[in-house]
Design an enzyme around this catalytic site. Structure first.
Site, short mmCIF file in Angstrom:
data_model
loop_
_atom_site.label_atom_id
_atom_site.label_comp_id
_atom_site.label_asym_id
_atom_site.label_seq_id
_atom_site.Cartn_x
_atom_site.Cartn_y
_atom_site.Cartn_z
N LYS A 63 0.49 -2.41 8.03
CA LYS A 63 1.71 -1.86 7.41
C LYS A 63 2.00 -2.67 6.14
O LYS A 63 1.70 -3.86 6.08
CB LYS A 63 2.87 -2.00 8.40
CG LYS A 63 4.24 -1.63 7.87
CD LYS A 63 4.43 -0.15 7.65
CE LYS A 63 5.81 0.16 7.05
NZ LYS A 63 5.89 1.55 6.57
N CYS B 29 5.70 3.02 -2.80
CA CYS B 29 6.63 3.28 -1.70
C CYS B 29 7.83 4.06 -2.22
O CYS B 29 8.53 3.60 -3.13
CB CYS B 29 7.12 1.98 -1.07
SG CYS B 29 8.42 2.29 0.15
N GLY C 279 0.42 14.92 5.49
CA GLY C 279 -0.21 15.95 6.32
C GLY C 279 -0.74 17.11 5.51
O GLY C 279 -1.00 16.99 4.31
N VAL D 165 -3.92 9.27 -1.76
CA VAL D 165 -2.60 9.08 -2.32
C VAL D 165 -1.62 8.61 -1.25
O VAL D 165 -1.86 8.80 -0.05
CB VAL D 165 -2.03 10.41 -2.90
CG1 VAL D 165 -2.86 10.87 -4.08
CG2 VAL D 165 -1.95 11.53 -1.83
#
Ligand code: DHB
Length: 312
Positions: A46, A130, A221, A192
């Site tokens: 993470k 982010c 997704g 990406v």
């Protein structure tokens, strides 16, 4: 025929070109060991900040048949924790990549300086994309800031360094970003991150599906596969030959992985589908990719990597 999914990322060898995206289920030692024990080709953490973070209020992740939306807010255990796990991660005998997403350039420099002293870290994926920390714009969309960051982080000696990019949508932006990246000694780019600041709605409730930022969050997704493929393809074509492209976005089966590699990916990362399915996804997708390569008569990913054809 013996089909081989091995690859290299930043000259680091992976037995399997499929591994986890930074984000889902890679925050704790338990998650990271589960990836280590699976068929994933590498372990990626993470994104780490200087200090531990609890992240945004729940619900902060939602998925439907087409993909996911998240506004996690960088919950993570702090970079020192991910550095401290290196010894126990060695038993998995696969690369250990650390994702870094400091909240400022100074924080990133502090983190990278330390990680560069930890020899078992295989490479660092610096997250420039982010979308979920209110008040912190995505560095990847501010080209001047991106250069300031790269000037500083590339001046450090140490582990191979790559960057995780946001998706771009305009041809001129691909060229501008590639021109910047080609000036620096980075060794890979991951294309990406989620498409930032999308909105998914529950029609019955007439309500957003995640709590932070009035429902806005990063979309992953199936929703994003064409955008991901376009970014992999463009950066594969435009970047120096010694910069590997890692594909991420909409991979849930072997055919999706094949598409990313055909566009130029040297390896692929699984995000939303890993969150849905757990660590079994790495073996399943690898088996599906092997079966497809077998049908096509390919022995290794270099037989088709980057060889996407245009229509004459
Ligand atoms: C988070 C989301 C991202 O897309 C990312 O790159 C880093 C962190 C998050 O919300 O935790």
């Amino acid at each position: 025929m013996n089909i081989d999914l091995s690859t290299t990322v930043a000259e680091v060898s992976l037995e399997n070109c499929i591994y986890n995206a930074s984000g889902p289920l890679c925050t704790t030692a338990e998650h990271l060991h589960a990836i280590g024990e699976s068929q994933a080709g590498a372990i990626l953490t993470k994104s780490a900040t200087l200090e531990l973070r609890e992240g945004n209020p729940q619900p902060r992740y939602y998925e439907n048949d087409l993909g996911s939306i998240n506004s996690m807010g960088l919950p993570n255990k702090g970079y020192a924790y991910y550095a401290s796990l290196v010894a126990e991660m060695q038993k998995h005998a696969k690369p250990y990549f650390v994702s870094v997403s400091g909240l400022s350039l100074e924080n990133n420099l502090t983190i990278l300086k330390h990680l560069n002293t930890v020899k078992e870290v295989s490479a660092i994926e610096l997250n420039l994309s982010c979308p979920n920390v209110p008040g912190k714009p995505q560095t990847g969309y501010d080209f001047e800031q991106m250069q300031r960051v790269l000037d500083k982080v590339c001046a450090l000696e140490g582990h191979p360094l790559g960057v995780k990019l946001p998706p771009y949508f305009d041809i001129i932006h691909f060229h501008q970003v590639a021109d910047i990246l080609n000036k620096y000694p980075i060794q890979f780019v991951t294309c990406v991150n989620s498409i930032g600041n999308g909105l998914v709605i529950d029609v019955d409730a007439e309500q957003v599906v995640i709590k932070p930022k009035h429902g806005f969050g990063g979309v992953g997704g199936d929703y994003i596969k064409p955008t991901a493929l376009a970014n992999v393809r463009k950066f594969f074509v435009l970047l120096r030959d010694d910069i590997d492209v890692i594909g991420c976005g909409g991979i849930k089966n072997g055919r999706d992985a094949f598409e990313h590699i055909l566009c130029g990916a040297s390896a692929v990362q699984i995000g939303t589908q890993y969150m849905r399915e757990g660590t079994g996804c790495f073996e399943r997708i690898a088996n599906e990719l092997v079966a497809l390569m077998q049908e096509k008569g390919y022995q290794s990913i270099t037989d088709f990597k980057g060889k996407l054809k245009s229509i004459d």
